[in-house]
Design a protein around this motif. Structure first.
Motif, PDB file in Angstrom:
ATOM      1  N   ILE A 136      -3.869 -25.726  -0.285  1.00 35.44           N
ATOM      2  CA  ILE A 136      -2.606 -25.192   0.221  1.00 35.44           C
ATOM      3  C   ILE A 136      -2.456 -25.658   1.669  1.00 35.44           C
ATOM      4  O   ILE A 136      -3.445 -25.818   2.392  1.00 35.44           O
ATOM      5  N   ASP A 137      -1.245 -25.910   2.056  1.00 35.79           N
ATOM      6  CA  ASP A 137      -0.947 -26.375   3.409  1.00 35.79           C
ATOM      7  C   ASP A 137      -1.220 -25.262   4.418  1.00 35.79           C
ATOM      8  O   ASP A 137      -0.928 -24.090   4.155  1.00 35.79           O
ATOM      9  N   GLN A 138      -1.726 -25.627   5.574  1.00 39.78           N
ATOM     10  CA  GLN A 138      -2.094 -24.639   6.597  1.00 39.78           C
ATOM     11  C   GLN A 138      -0.902 -23.864   7.158  1.00 39.78           C
ATOM     12  O   GLN A 138      -1.090 -22.839   7.795  1.00 39.78           O
ATOM     13  N   GLU A 139       0.296 -24.323   6.919  1.00 38.89           N
ATOM     14  CA  GLU A 139       1.477 -23.610   7.410  1.00 38.89           C
ATOM     15  C   GLU A 139       1.954 -22.528   6.439  1.00 38.89           C
ATOM     16  O   GLU A 139       2.789 -21.710   6.795  1.00 38.89           O
ATOM     17  N   GLN A 140       1.422 -22.520   5.224  1.00 36.94           N
ATOM     18  CA  GLN A 140       1.802 -21.477   4.277  1.00 36.94           C
ATOM     19  C   GLN A 140       1.097 -20.178   4.660  1.00 36.94           C
ATOM     20  O   GLN A 140       0.205 -20.171   5.502  1.00 36.94           O
ATOM     21  N   ASN A 141       1.484 -19.080   4.022  1.00 37.73           N
ATOM     22  CA  ASN A 141       0.930 -17.792   4.425  1.00 37.73           C
ATOM     23  C   ASN A 141      -0.124 -17.295   3.439  1.00 37.73           C
ATOM     24  O   ASN A 141      -0.389 -17.917   2.418  1.00 37.73           O
ATOM     25  N   VAL A 176      -8.784 -24.314  -0.640  1.00 44.74           N
ATOM     26  CA  VAL A 176      -9.042 -25.158   0.529  1.00 44.74           C
ATOM     27  C   VAL A 176      -7.725 -25.349   1.266  1.00 44.74           C
ATOM     28  O   VAL A 176      -6.678 -25.590   0.664  1.00 44.74           O
ATOM     29  N   ILE A 177      -7.793 -25.215   2.581  1.00 41.31           N
ATOM     30  CA  ILE A 177      -6.616 -25.365   3.427  1.00 41.31           C
ATOM     31  C   ILE A 177      -6.606 -26.787   3.975  1.00 41.31           C
ATOM     32  O   ILE A 177      -7.621 -27.272   4.488  1.00 41.31           O
ATOM     33  N   GLU A 187       2.815 -12.861   6.733  1.00 41.51           N
ATOM     34  CA  GLU A 187       3.626 -14.075   6.869  1.00 41.51           C
ATOM     35  C   GLU A 187       3.039 -15.054   7.892  1.00 41.51           C
ATOM     36  O   GLU A 187       3.567 -16.137   8.091  1.00 41.51           O
ATOM     37  N   VAL A 188       1.965 -14.669   8.550  1.00 45.04           N
ATOM     38  CA  VAL A 188       1.311 -15.533   9.537  1.00 45.04           C
ATOM     39  C   VAL A 188       0.801 -16.787   8.827  1.00 45.04           C
ATOM     40  O   VAL A 188       0.286 -16.697   7.711  1.00 45.04           O
ATOM     41  N   PRO A 189       0.935 -17.970   9.430  1.00 41.77           N
ATOM     42  CA  PRO A 189       0.400 -19.176   8.796  1.00 41.77           C
ATOM     43  C   PRO A 189      -1.095 -19.025   8.506  1.00 41.77           C
ATOM     44  O   PRO A 189      -1.848 -18.484   9.322  1.00 41.77           O
TER      45      PRO A 189
END
Length: 166
Positions: A19-24, A41-42, A73-75
């Motif tokens: 998952i992308d690090q900007e997702q929550n 894994v981020i 909702e924090v990244p």
């Protein structure tokens, strides 16, 4: 044949969820639930998709118990475990076992250079051991690099947790 002669690639799971690090953390939890897995894994959000962290079930429990709903909702980059503990794809199963024991972790990311190859969990290693009884004797020998008491506890936890969830 010993654990030091078995490549980590023989037990690595290449179907790794990222998952992308900007997702929550909610997005991360959804991937874990939808795929019935214990970690995600981020990756960084540029084109290279380098692994930069990991979120495990334990992390989710810690995060949920200390944050308010608005904080979900924090990244995920602010909540993930990092730096990643990794092994090269050239490592052995014994290398993975020792690293898991030393760092008190249950999963290791496997890389080729900076590229994600897969993940190895303690469950993957115990499945290998249970499928090859000859390997078990090497693990319980007195010269094995992990204390026997710890090996027995891990075997017991693995054996009983898998007996009840089949």
């Amino acid at each position: 044949m010993g654990l030091s002669s078995i490549s980590i690639l023989e037990v690595v799971n290449k179907d790794i969820k990222v998952i992308d690090q900007e997702q929550n953390i909610f997005d991360t939890s959804k991937v874990m639930i939808d795929n019935n897995i214990g970690s995600v894994v981020i990756i960084d959000n540029n084109d290279s998709k380098n692994p930069v962290g990991i979120v495990t079930e334990r992390d989710i429990v810690r995060i949920v118990s200390t944050f308010s709903l608005a904080d979900l909702e924090v990244p995920v980059r602010e909540l993930m475990s990092y730096p990643l503990i990794t092994l090269s794809q050239n490592a052995s199963v014994l290398d993975a076992m020792k690293l898991m024991y030393e760092r008190k972790i249950r999963r290791i990311i496997v890389l080729e250079g900076n590229n994600l190859v897969g993940i190895v969990t303690e469950h993957d290693i115990f499945k290998l051991l249970m499928s090859n009884k000859e390997l078990i004797s090497t693990v319980i020998s007195s010269d094995f690099p992990i204390p026997q008491k710890d090996i027995y506890e891990d075997f017991s936890r693995f054996w009983f947790s898998n007996s009840f969830y089949k």
